[in-house]
Design a protein around this motif. Structure first.
Motif, PDB file in Angstrom:
ATOM      1  N   GLY A  94       0.798  -1.220   0.000  1.00  0.00           N
ATOM      2  CA  GLY A  94       0.000   0.000   0.000  1.00  0.00           C
ATOM      3  C   GLY A  94       0.833   1.273   0.000  1.00  0.00           C
ATOM      4  O   GLY A  94       0.718   2.101  -0.926  1.00  0.00           O
ATOM      5  N   PRO A  95       1.681   1.509   1.007  1.00  0.00           N
ATOM      6  CA  PRO A  95       2.493   2.731   1.003  1.00  0.00           C
ATOM      7  C   PRO A  95       3.476   2.791  -0.161  1.00  0.00           C
ATOM      8  O   PRO A  95       3.786   3.880  -0.648  1.00  0.00           O
ATOM      9  N   TYR A 145      -5.011   3.350  -5.183  1.00  0.00           N
ATOM     10  CA  TYR A 145      -4.899   1.945  -4.808  1.00  0.00           C
ATOM     11  C   TYR A 145      -4.011   1.775  -3.580  1.00  0.00           C
ATOM     12  O   TYR A 145      -4.230   0.876  -2.764  1.00  0.00           O
ATOM     13  N   GLY A 146      -2.980   2.607  -3.457  1.00  0.00           N
ATOM     14  CA  GLY A 146      -2.126   2.519  -2.280  1.00  0.00           C
ATOM     15  C   GLY A 146      -2.888   2.796  -1.006  1.00  0.00           C
ATOM     16  O   GLY A 146      -2.729   2.092   0.011  1.00  0.00           O
ATOM     17  N   ILE A 147      -3.750   3.820  -1.038  1.00  0.00           N
ATOM     18  CA  ILE A 147      -4.541   4.166   0.147  1.00  0.00           C
ATOM     19  C   ILE A 147      -5.566   3.082   0.437  1.00  0.00           C
ATOM     20  O   ILE A 147      -5.734   2.649   1.586  1.00  0.00           O
ATOM     21  N   HIS A 242      -6.577   5.852   6.881  1.00  0.00           N
ATOM     22  CA  HIS A 242      -5.869   4.687   6.360  1.00  0.00           C
ATOM     23  C   HIS A 242      -4.467   4.529   6.936  1.00  0.00           C
ATOM     24  O   HIS A 242      -3.864   3.462   6.793  1.00  0.00           O
ATOM     25  N   THR A 243      -3.922   5.547   7.591  1.00  0.00           N
ATOM     26  CA  THR A 243      -2.572   5.444   8.167  1.00  0.00           C
ATOM     27  C   THR A 243      -2.586   5.082   9.647  1.00  0.00           C
ATOM     28  O   THR A 243      -1.524   5.083  10.281  1.00  0.00           O
ATOM     29  N   THR A 244      -3.751   4.768  10.212  1.00  0.00           N
ATOM     30  CA  THR A 244      -3.842   4.515  11.651  1.00  0.00           C
ATOM     31  C   THR A 244      -2.913   3.394  12.094  1.00  0.00           C
ATOM     32  O   THR A 244      -2.262   3.492  13.137  1.00  0.00           O
ATOM     33  N   PHE A 254       3.527   7.106   3.093  1.00  0.00           N
ATOM     34  CA  PHE A 254       2.229   7.767   2.905  1.00  0.00           C
ATOM     35  C   PHE A 254       2.359   9.281   3.068  1.00  0.00           C
ATOM     36  O   PHE A 254       1.780  10.065   2.315  1.00  0.00           O
ATOM     37  N   TYR A 255       3.107   9.673   4.082  1.00  0.00           N
ATOM     38  CA  TYR A 255       3.295  11.104   4.367  1.00  0.00           C
ATOM     39  C   TYR A 255       4.004  11.793   3.199  1.00  0.00           C
ATOM     40  O   TYR A 255       3.627  12.887   2.774  1.00  0.00           O
ATOM     41  N   LEU A 256       5.037  11.129   2.684  1.00  0.00           N
ATOM     42  CA  LEU A 256       5.780  11.676   1.548  1.00  0.00           C
ATOM     43  C   LEU A 256       4.884  11.771   0.316  1.00  0.00           C
ATOM     44  O   LEU A 256       4.905  12.779  -0.410  1.00  0.00           O
TER      45      LEU A 256
END
Length: 464
Positions: A94-95, A145-147, A242-244, A254-256
């Motif tokens: 995902g990320p 799709y990553g998220i 989604h980042t929990t 994800f942040y990047l």
């Protein structure tokens, strides 16, 4: 179709490029994006600090600039964990998908005209193609799709909710974004980014296609999940969406990706609506356009990108998060219909110009002005009493001017539960009514002389 076929090929000439020129360009784009993310972290925190009357980071390094590097180092050194119930492969994929797709957009965005690089004449662009904008839309579509996979693979409730929200949000706002870009294709006669920039020599499309630019700007903020459209991450209700369930470097990807996507949509806005690398009008007259040649255009492109970036940061410090139903209403009932009407108007203008000698710029400016006035009128139109009941408050919310105090009201009238206001009462709970009915039935079935149904006991087993 005739308009697009007239100039299908991009104007950028890559015939002299070699493999090491491509490598240099790719590395420069990579360093530009990563460096811009570090700078964006500092600009956002310092800027929001000033907007909200607080210092912001001002201790680590000069003007607090070292705080961005400290945050990056913290993410690298944080404990990384793996969820026992997660799908390990998809959880890691995902990320990676989110970050990888975010790096692909700038490959087709021109930073400037042709220059001489180590004796080779080459455009300041990695590559271009006749359908470059379609490539951009395809790449940004893959990023979701990553998220979605990251939220689903965590095998947890809140990440899944964030992933579902994100898929619905990006699909909805990609429609309005795509429709806003079609008018640019029609007037430019091409989907090549280099040729779209060349078509804005006299006038930027952001001025003559103002409604399309406004729709694109709102859609791009929704596309990158930024306030006031950060529903997939809504910290107040989904913790972090989604980042929990992500930590350390997996969270950092994800942040990047989020900040690089901000740079992506800003770069597309500059390329398609704000003249690309061309210098703004007052400066374009200096030295007979010398500022539009050589390496100067790189400066103008980067400055424009950061102006759009700062507008998104400004919005975060100014606006509140939308409710999800408001967000979807804006996309489906406002942006998409307006984009369709504007697209039809531009198509009619282009059709008329095939048979009559009409100045395109003048017509577009008149129609853009009429659309701008219409949008302002709709925005300022006073709400009716019925609208106030559903717009000023959430649907189903009991208000003193709608539901009398002390009366029952339907907490689910708007499709989701809302609490009562002081003086108002909820209707009896169906579950409680069923429980009391079952207790009464059990009492009536108790044999005569038995006290089992009438006595209760405390924790120690004594009758009360």
């Amino acid at each position: 179709m005739t308009i697009l076929a007239a100039s299908a090929l991009p104007t950028a000439d890559f015939s002299e490029d070699t493999w090491w020129i491509w490598l240099i360009k790719a590395v420069v784009i990579l360093l530009f994006l990563v460096g811009s993310v570090i700078l964006a972290l500092w600009v956002e925190r310092r800027g929001l600090g000033r907007m909200q009357t607080r210092p912001g980071p001002n201790v680590t390094g000069p003007l607090g600039f070292g705080q961005a590097f400290a945050d990056a180092l913290k993410l690298v050194l944080k404990e990384d964990f793996w969820l026992k119930g997660a799908d390990k492969l998809v959880y890691l994929l995902g990320p990676f998908i989110a970050a990888f797709t975010s790096f692909l957009v700038y490959a087709v965005l021109p930073f400037g005209p042709e220059v001489s690089m180590f004796g080779i004449t080459t455009p300041l662009q990695l590559t271009d193609m006749p359908v470059a904008v379609v490539y951009i839309l395809a790449v940004t579509s893959l990023g979701v799709y990553g998220i979605v996979l990251g939220g689903w693979s965590a095998n947890s409730t809140y990440p899944l909710l964030g992933a579902v929200r994100s898929s619905a949000q990006i699909i909805s706002y990609e429609l309005s974004m795509g429709l806003s870009l079609v008018s640019v294709f029609l007037v430019s006669g091409s989907m090549s980014t280099s040729q779209i920039v060349d078509a804005q020599t006299q006038l930027w499309w952001g001025i003559s296609l103002l409604p399309a630019f406004a729709i694109y700007f709102v859609s791009m903020v929704g596309e990158v999940n930024r306030l006031p459209f950060d529903l997939p991450e809504a910290e107040g209700e989904l913790v972090a969406g989604h980042t929990t369930e992500y930590s350390s470097m997996k969270f950092a990807w994800f942040y990047l990706a989020e900040y690089i996507n901000m740079l992506n949509v800003s770069g597309v806005a500059v390329t398609l609506f704000l003249g690309g690398w061309r210098v703004p009008f007052p400066l374009s007259a200096i030295g007979d356009g010398v500022l539009n040649t050589g390496w100067w255009p790189v400066i103008w492109f980067v400055v424009k990108v950061w102006v759009v970036m700062f507008l998104m940061i400004w919005m975060r410090g100014t606006l509140l998060r939308f409710r999800y139903d408001q967000f979807m209403n804006l996309g489906w009932k406002v942006l998409i219909p307006i984009a369709l009407v504007w697209l039809v108007a531009v198509a009619i203008i282009q059709g008329v110009r095939q048979f009559a000698d009409v100045d395109l710029t003048t017509l577009l400016l008149w129609i853009a002005g009429a659309f701008a006035v219409l949008m302002v009128v709709l925005l300022l139109w006073p709400a009716t009493k019925k609208d106030e009941g559903t717009g000023a408050a959430a649907p189903g919310v009991a208000r003193p001017d709608i539901v009398p105090a002390g009366s029952d009201f339907d907490a689910f009238a708007g499709g989701y539960p809302v609490p009562p206001l002081p003086g108002q009462t909820l209707p009896p709970s169906p579950r409680r009514a069923r429980r009391e009915a079952a207790a009464m039935a059990a009492t009536h079935r108790t044999p005569a002389g038995s006290t089992a149904a009438t006595h209760t006991q405390d924790k120690e087993g004594h009758d009360v």
